[in-house]
Design a protein around this motif. Structure first.
Motif, short mmCIF file in Angstrom:
data_model
loop_
_atom_site.label_atom_id
_atom_site.label_comp_id
_atom_site.label_asym_id
_atom_site.label_seq_id
_atom_site.Cartn_x
_atom_site.Cartn_y
_atom_site.Cartn_z
N ALA A 26 0.83 -1.21 0.00
CA ALA A 26 0.00 0.00 0.00
C ALA A 26 0.87 1.26 0.00
O ALA A 26 0.58 2.22 -0.73
N ALA A 27 1.93 1.26 0.81
CA ALA A 27 2.80 2.44 0.90
C ALA A 27 3.50 2.69 -0.43
O ALA A 27 3.57 3.83 -0.92
N ALA A 28 4.02 1.64 -1.06
CA ALA A 28 4.74 1.81 -2.32
C ALA A 28 3.80 2.19 -3.45
O ALA A 28 4.15 3.01 -4.31
N ALA A 29 2.60 1.59 -3.47
CA ALA A 29 1.65 1.91 -4.53
C ALA A 29 1.27 3.39 -4.50
O ALA A 29 1.05 4.02 -5.54
N LEU A 30 1.22 3.95 -3.30
CA LEU A 30 0.83 5.35 -3.17
C LEU A 30 1.98 6.30 -3.44
O LEU A 30 1.79 7.38 -4.02
N THR A 31 3.20 5.92 -3.04
CA THR A 31 4.32 6.86 -3.09
C THR A 31 5.33 6.58 -4.20
O THR A 31 5.92 7.51 -4.75
N LEU A 32 5.56 5.30 -4.52
CA LEU A 32 6.59 4.96 -5.50
C LEU A 32 6.04 4.78 -6.91
O LEU A 32 6.75 5.03 -7.89
N ALA A 33 4.80 4.30 -7.04
CA ALA A 33 4.23 4.04 -8.36
C ALA A 33 4.27 5.25 -9.29
O ALA A 33 4.53 5.09 -10.49
N PRO A 34 4.02 6.49 -8.78
CA PRO A 34 4.09 7.64 -9.69
C PRO A 34 5.47 7.85 -10.33
O PRO A 34 5.57 8.55 -11.35
N MET A 35 6.53 7.25 -9.76
CA MET A 35 7.84 7.37 -10.37
C MET A 35 7.84 6.82 -11.79
O MET A 35 8.63 7.25 -12.64
N GLY A 36 6.96 5.85 -12.06
CA GLY A 36 6.88 5.27 -13.39
C GLY A 36 6.52 6.29 -14.45
O GLY A 36 6.88 6.14 -15.62
#
Length: 403
Positions: A64-74
């Motif tokens: 959940a944390a990565a999907a919210l914060t890291l996914a936009p890096m894509g």
């Protein structure tokens, strides 16, 4: 094979689909593994099963944390590059899980796996939409989504067998090696960029995309309906029907087989288009829940309709991913990150919803709520998708087209 239209593929379409499908399979297998391995892991680490499942909770929080914060890096560096970074972190997390000296080591390792999964899944969905030839979006996305079948039917079953044969640590080591192979094989995907590469995006900018709130509502309704029933099928078979744990395990197996078989219907979604296909598919999911409600006391019929459930759930998920990825191609990473966050919030909330219904009405109560949620989504889709994005009819293709 001739190159496809923008974005250009650096490897064949089939190879790309296989890599993305396998990546979902590995991420999904890790998320489901601890349940069948809980006793073996607990005995080896000297702790009780309930505490071992804290590692599964840590994994979910990481996703959940990565999907919210890291996914936009894509959206800035490219979904392919983010996927390759996530695969490397997944190799580290799975390898560390295999070598964990104690419970806290396993929990920490599963946090790494969760961070990798939370970054990988939105990237996979984004890439599936990017590599799909025009008019074949549903078929390509559907094939990639069968990675969940690999995780349920093959990943968990084979992992349980391997754990009995060689120990649970070998299972995590094998998954780490498979993730490493995928990283080596995904160099071509890492070169795929979109027109938005370098553009800043975030959950806040994604939430301003027209149609995103209704799309996330649709995600919530579909996922909450699924998990509210899915989490209590085992309790129904063992407690209500008084059958064995092994028989309870056949329900997710039949569901997973149906989910995989649904790929033969994906071309129909491309022909119908998103606005026309979505409402009837969600009505069919709701009707499946109602039929399961009526046959809940008969184990054999429940298995049969678990297969049907898997077919329609696959089609519904395919349409949902198509709906979200079409909202704003320049912010697909952030949008699919929000989708993954909603999914894991539903994973968290569904046991509480089911716990209120199951003691009073058993699985029938869960099935009734699931049917109601899907009917609400069918109405929402019929209203909101009239003027929304559409998957058009299949375009004429060359005879050597790969899909």
């Amino acid at each position: 094979m001739p190159p496809l239209s923008s974005p250009p593929l650096q490897q064949s379409l089939w190879a790309s689909i296989l890599i993305l499908m396998s990546a979902i399979g590995i991420v999904g297998s890790n998320s489901l593994l601890l349940s069948p391995l809980v006793l073996a892991v607990g005995n080896d680490l000297g702790t009780d099963p309930a505490r071992v499942m804290q590692a599964a909770s840590a994994y979910g929080l990481g996703v959940a944390a990565a999907a919210l914060t890291l996914a936009p890096m894509g959206d800035r560096i490219g979904a392919g590059r983010l996927l390759r970074i996530a695969l490397l972190v997944l190799v580290l997390g799975l390898g560390t899980s295999a070598a964990a000296p104690g419970l806290w080591g396993l929990i920490a390792a599963q946090v790494f796996c969760g961070l990798a999964g939370g970054a990988a899944l939105p990237s996979i969905y984004t890439l599936a939409a990017m590599i799909a030839p025009k008019g074949r979006e549903a078929r390509v996305v559907g094939l990639v989504l069968t990675g969940w079948t690999l995780s349920m039917v093959l990943g968990v079953s084979l992992s349980a067998w391997l754990a009995d044969l060689a120990g649970w640590r070998v299972v995590y080591l094998a998954l780490a090696l498979l993730a490493a192979v995928l990283w080596l094989s995904s160099a071509g995907l890492g070169k795929i960029t979109s027109n938005s590469a370098g553009q800043a995006s975030s959950p806040l900018t994604a939430l301003r995309v027209p149609g995103i709130r209704r799309g996330l509502l649709a995600s919530c309704l579909l996922m909450l309906s699924f998990y509210t029933t899915y989490f209590f099928t085992g309790a129904h078979v063992t407690l209500t029907l008084e059958l064995s744990t092994a028989q309870a395990g056949l329900l997710p197996l039949f569901y997973g087989i149906g989910f995989g078989l649904a790929v033969i219907f994906d071309p129909l979604l491309d022909r119908l288009g998103l606005p026309r296909a979505t409402p009837p598919v969600f009505v069919l999911i709701a009707l499946t829940y109602l039929v399961m409600l009526s046959v809940a006391g008969t184990y054999t019929l429940l298995l049969v309709f678990a297969l049907v459930w898997g077919i329609f759930q696959h089609l519904g998920l395919n349409l949902l991913v198509a709906r979200l990825t079409s909202l704003d191609p320049e912010q697909r990473g952030a949008i699919m990150g929000l989708y993954s966050t909603i999914t894991y919030l539903c994973v968290f909330a569904a046991p509480f919803a089911g716990a209120l219904l199951f003691p009073l009405w058993g699985l029938k109560g869960c099935l009734a709520l699931s049917a109601l949620l899907c009917l609400i989504e069918a109405v929402e889709a019929a209203i909101s998708l009239r003027k929304g994005p559409e998957l058009g009819p299949i375009d004429p293709v060359s005879p050597d087209a790969p899909v």
